[in-house]
Structure formats: structure tokens, C-alpha cells
Design an enzyme around this catalytic site. Structure first.
Site, mmCIF file in Angstrom:
data_model
loop_
_atom_site.group_PDB
_atom_site.id
_atom_site.type_symbol
_atom_site.label_atom_id
_atom_site.label_comp_id
_atom_site.label_asym_id
_atom_site.label_seq_id
_atom_site.Cartn_x
_atom_site.Cartn_y
_atom_site.Cartn_z
ATOM 1 N N LYS A 186 0.881 -1.188 0.000
ATOM 2 C CA LYS A 186 0.000 0.000 0.000
ATOM 3 C C LYS A 186 0.904 1.219 0.000
ATOM 4 O O LYS A 186 1.425 1.618 1.036
ATOM 5 C CB LYS A 186 -0.885 -0.021 1.242
ATOM 6 C CG LYS A 186 -2.270 0.593 1.050
ATOM 7 C CD LYS A 186 -2.290 2.071 0.769
ATOM 8 C CE LYS A 186 -2.071 2.915 1.995
ATOM 9 N NZ LYS A 186 -1.831 4.337 1.624
ATOM 10 N N GLU A 220 9.598 1.407 10.957
ATOM 11 C CA GLU A 220 10.567 2.502 10.813
ATOM 12 C C GLU A 220 9.764 3.790 10.914
ATOM 13 O O GLU A 220 8.984 4.108 10.009
ATOM 14 C CB GLU A 220 11.273 2.429 9.452
ATOM 15 C CG GLU A 220 12.048 1.145 9.197
ATOM 16 C CD GLU A 220 13.239 0.962 10.092
ATOM 17 O OE1 GLU A 220 13.626 1.920 10.790
ATOM 18 O OE2 GLU A 220 13.780 -0.150 10.119
ATOM 19 N N CYS A 239 13.533 10.952 6.805
ATOM 20 C CA CYS A 239 13.429 10.623 8.234
ATOM 21 C C CYS A 239 14.753 10.857 8.955
ATOM 22 O O CYS A 239 14.789 11.034 10.164
ATOM 23 C CB CYS A 239 13.002 9.175 8.392
ATOM 24 S SG CYS A 239 14.079 8.055 7.488
ATOM 25 N N GLU A 283 8.579 16.155 15.571
ATOM 26 C CA GLU A 283 9.115 16.042 14.208
ATOM 27 C C GLU A 283 8.354 17.001 13.298
ATOM 28 O O GLU A 283 7.127 16.945 13.231
ATOM 29 C CB GLU A 283 8.941 14.611 13.702
ATOM 30 C CG GLU A 283 9.506 14.417 12.311
ATOM 31 C CD GLU A 283 9.211 13.039 11.730
ATOM 32 O OE1 GLU A 283 8.029 12.645 11.698
ATOM 33 O OE2 GLU A 283 10.161 12.363 11.309
#
Ligand code: NAD
Length: 472
Positions: free
Chosen positions: A171, A245, A279, A371
Site C-alpha cells: 500500500k 521505521e 526521516c 518532528e
């Protein structure tokens, strides 16, 4: 290419489900119409993967490794198309897409073909007893991936999952469906057995239907920590293995003994690559007080000449800009940036923000704890090595960190104390695909890379045999 994006199930395109738009982040113009998977589409994709699973698992690993190499060849044969599709979805610079994202897709399949084929089996002998281990694939793996490095991250999971003998349902992100659609076409072109790789498109709910599906045996996910936590809850009842992750709030530590030119160069890369939408990007910089003013001035000057890169969506741009506004309202010093660039052309319809350097906020500010995932960093001075390590570790996240120093002892000392899955010294984003990759704390569960990936995508069974000794 791919004005209409269909699912790929059992080796066939399936154009079913409501249509949603995908936008070009550079101009804000719709580039694709994408079919959204509902329950029936997800059911069929998982059923196709289940049906293909026994045959695929029964192939010798060398045979599956050959398929991985054919996939890599197929990627290289459609290299220009993949570059074009990825750029249209993400607004990435051509150079980055040609030299990193698409080549890494092919490299991911080749690397795991190699690693799996060379992996030794283990056996343990005791007098009269032999124990050995066989590894079996998990079965059907759900692969859910984000938009920031769509092709690179998807293939990073597909290589090991497939070569280990699993079949998959992927996906991709709703924002970046193109390269997964093209990979499906490549699978059909090379004649990969139908059902080994299936793709369904859609937003979060489509991903949720997939990960929860009772026909899915394991979930590998890269994306935000919030979504990871949701997935974990939704697979808890079936105790499905997960590999996560997740997000980061990565620190960079700059010591006064460093070659300042190299450190500034490195920090420009680690903060602003891909518009800060990697990331591994640095969002918190800690700089020894002796060089703090000069470092900020030089970083700001360089940031001012970085070509802005669009955020992936209007929504994500709003999020990034909300941190710019928060920083201003909290009295941050803005060294450069803090707004929206004006181009006077079609890019004014896109999702750009200015590369931004700020300082002066406390460690507790949300600008320093959450973040942001944009081209911004906050710079804080420090006086001692111990203080620098404490500041860097004062985070809920623990994905990556960078250390900039010319002192070898310090480099090892600091690197070993940082609470992060990955630490770079005097460099950033340098990767050997065999090494463990992943984060601690809110940044993830498990490691990808090399044999760590193969471990996740297979289960060991230990077989122990008593060896009767003949009577002497
Ligand atoms: P996201 O979590 O919003 O979405 C990721 C994927 O999950 C998308 O395909 C999305 O449709 C799907 N999804 C959303 N809700 C779901 C649900 N309830 N169930 C199943 N699937 C669902 O993340 P994003 O905004 O696409 O990506 C950015 C994030 O990814 C950042 O936090 C970034 O740090 C992280 N990231 C981490 C790594 C790493 O290696 N640690 C690498 C790249 C990106």
C-alpha cells in the site's frame, strides 16, 4: 503516464473503487486519478497473495534471487519512466531522483538477492545431538510505505520480503502512487508469477483494512509514529509481527575542533536534503558556544542559497508553516527563512516553504520536541561534551544523529553514548545496505538491512535430533 492508477492484483490491473486525485507538489496541479481500495479490493489482493504463497515459498532461494535480479533489470530498463513518475509525484530534483532514488530501487533487489543466496544455515553439534535451524517465510506480508522516498523505501522492504519467500500486498502513500504502479507493470512485463506482488492504493483506511486483514501474517511499515501506534493496536489481537521505521527528531552535534567548512557543508545536506523530508534529516543542531555565532551565520547564509523543494502536499505545508509561526510566536531568532518563497511562475501554486534556520527556543518548545519534517533546524549552543550528549538524548525519538569533530577519541566516545539507531561521524546518509537500519524509542521497532531484514521476513524452526550411538 498513469493518468489513471489502478490496483494490481494477481498479475492484473484492477480499476475499481472510488477515484481520488494525486497532485504535483511543484504546481499544485492534479497529475493522477487514483482508485481507492475498499474492503472487497483488499480481500482480493490478500487472496491473490495467499494463493501464490505456497508456490513462491517452494522455489529454491537461488531461483527467487534470480527473480530479484530480473526485477532490478526491469527497473533499469524503465529507468527514465520511473524517474519521470517519481518526480511528478514528489517534486524531487531530477539529479537526486536519477542518482539516488531509482538506482537504489534496483540496488535493493540486487543486494538482498546476494545476501539471501549467500546466507549460511546454522547447525549445532553436541555429543549424540544435532540441532539445526530452518527458516520459513512468514506467508503474506503487508507493506505500507510513506511518500518521502516512495520507490526507495518500498523496494527496501520488497527485496528481502520476496527473496525470503513471502508474497506481498503493498500500500503506497496516497500522495505518491506512481512508482508502485510502474513497478507492478514491470512485474507483469518480466512474468513474475501472478499474486507474488500485489498493489492496492488509497488513504489510511485502505492501509488499515490491509494490516488488519486476517490473511496477512506480518506487517512492515515505514511512516509516522502516530500511524505506527495505530497499526500496532489494530494488529494486537492477532499478535502479528511488526517491523516499524518511524519518525525522528534527529540531533547534530558540532564541536569547535571541527573543520567548520566541512561541518557547515554537511549540516546543509543533513537539514535541507529533500526539503527536510527524509526521516534521517537533522532538525536539532547543538553547536559548541565558541563557534556558535559564526556557525549560525554561515549556515544561514548557505541555507539562503538552497533551492527550495516543495512539501509533499498543501496539508503538509500547513503543518510545517505552523511550526514556523510557533517559533516566531515564542520569540525565536530567525536567521533565515520562516516564510513562503515567491517565484512569479507556476511554482506559486505549489507547496514550497523557505529553508529556515532558527535559534533561541528552550528545549521544551514543540519546535524542539516534535518532528516537523520540513527544511528547518533549531540551533542551540552548548559548553561541554556531556551537555551536548544530554541535550541530544533529551528526545522521545532516537532514529539518527550526526557528530562533527576532528577528535577521534571524542568521535567514538560521543557516538557510543547517543541514544540513536544510527550515528554518523563527519558525514551523513552514507549507507551500506548490509548494516542494521532503524531507530530506538519512538523511532521504531526492529532493524532493516542485511540479514536483519531476512530475519524479520522469516521464522526459524529449530530441529533437534538425538543420534543413537551403536553399541560398541
Ligand atoms: P503516515 O504515517 O501518515 O503514512 C504512511 C503510510 O501509512 C501511508 O501509506 C498511509 O496511507 C498509511 N496509513 C495511514 N494510516 C494508516 C492506518 N491507520 N493503517 C495502515 N496504514 C495507514 O506517514 P507519511 O506522512 O506518509 O510519512 C512521513 C513519516 O514517515 C515521517 O514521520 C517520517 O519520519 C517517517 N519515515 C520514517 C522512516 C524511517 O526509516 N524511520 C523513513 C521514511 C519516513
Amino acid at each position: 503516464m498513469f493518468e489513471q492508477v489502478a490496483h494490481f492484483i494477481g498479475g492484473q490491473p484492477v480499476a475499481e473503487g472510488k477515484i481520488f486525485p494525486a497532485y504535483d507538489p511543484v504546481t499544485g496541479v492534479v497529475v493522477r486519478q487514483v482508485h481507492e481500495a475498499d474492503r472487497s479490493v483488499v480481500d482480493r489482493a490478500v487472496a491473490a497473495a495467499r494463493q501464490a504463497a505456497p508456490g513462491w515459498a517452494a522455489l529454491p532461494v537461488a531461483e527467487r534471487a534470480r527473480w530479484m535480479r530480473r526485477l532490478a533489470d526491469g527497473i533499469e530498463a524503465r529507468f527514465d519512466d520511473l524517474v519521470a513518475v517519481e518526480i511528478a509525484d514528489t517534486g524531487k530534483p531530477v539529479e537526486q531522483t536519477r542518482t539516488l532514488d531509482i538506482p537504489r530501487g534496483a540496488a535493493n533487489f540486487r543486494a538482498f538477492a546476494e545476501i539471501a543466496a549467500q546466507r549460511p544455515d546454522s547447525a549445532f553439534h553436541l555429543p549424540g545431538v544435532l540441532s539445526y535451524t530452518v527458516r520459513r517465510p512468514m506467508g503474506v506480508v503487508a507493506v505500507v510505505v510513506p511518500w518521502n522516498l516512495p520507490f526507495l523505501l518500498m523496494t527496501w522492504k520488497l527485496g528481502p520480503a520476496l527473496v525470503a519467500g513471502n508474497t506481498v500486498v503493498v500500500k503506497p502513500s496516497e500522495n505518491t502512487p506512481g512508482s508502485a504502479a510502474l513497478l507492478a507493470e514491470i512485474c507483469a512485463d518480466i512474468g513474475l508469477p501472478p499474486g507474488v506482488l500485489n498493489v492496492v492504493h488509497g488513504y489510511g483506511p485502505a492501509g488499515q483494512l490491509l494490516v488488519e486483514h486476517e490473511g496477512v501474517d506480518a506487517v512492515t511499515f515505514t511512516g509516522s509514529t502516530r500511524t505506527g501506534a495505530t497499526i500496532m493496536k489494530s494488529v494486537a489481537d492477532r499478535v502479528k509481527p511488526v517491523s516499524f521505521e518511524l519518525g525522528g527528531k534527529n540531533a547534530g552535534l558540532v564541536f569547535a575542533d571541527v573543520d567548520l567548512d566541512k561541518a557547515v557543508d554537511g549540516c546543509v545536506r543533513s537539514v535541507f536534503t529533500n526539503g527536510g523530508q527524509v526521516c534521517l534529516c537533522t532538525e536539532r543542531l547543538y553547536v559548541e558556544r565558541l563557534i556558535f555565532e559564526e556557525f549560525c551565520a554561515r549556515l544561514a547564509e548557505r541555507a539562503g542559497s538552497v533551492t527550495p523543494q516543495p512539501m509533499i502536499s498543501a496539508e503538509h505545508r500547513e503543518k510545517v508553516l505552523s511550526y514556523y509561526e510557533l517559533a516566531k510566536s515564542e520569540g525565536a531568532q530567525i536567521h533565515t527563512g520562516g516564510g513562503v518563497p515567491q517565484f512569479g511562475d507556476a511554482r506559486d501554486g505549489g507547496y514550497f516553504v523557505e529553508p529556515t534556520v532558527i535559534s533561541g527556543l528552550p528545549a521544551t518548545s514543540r519546535v524542539n520536541t516534535e518532528e516537523i519534517f520540513g527544511p528547518i533546524c533549531h540551533v542551540t549552543p552548548f559548553d561541554t561534551e556531556a551537555e551536548a550528549v544530554a541535550l541530544a538524548n533529551d528526545s522521545d525519538y532516537g532514529l539518527a544523529a550526526t557528530v562533527w569533530t576532528s577528535n577521534l577519541d571524542r568521535a567514538h566516545r560521543v557516538a557510543q553514548r547517543l541514544e540513536a539507531g544510527l550515528v554518523w561521524v563527519n558525514t551523513w546518509y552514507l549507507r551500506d545496505l548490509r548494516t542494521p537500519f532503524g531507530g530506538v524509542k519512538l523511532s521504531g521497532i526492529g532493524r532493516e538491512g542485511g540479514t536483519q531484514s531476512l530475519d524479520f521476513y522469516s521464522e526459524p524452526t529449530t530441529i533437534t535430533i538425538k543420534l543413537e550411538q551403536p553399541d560398541e
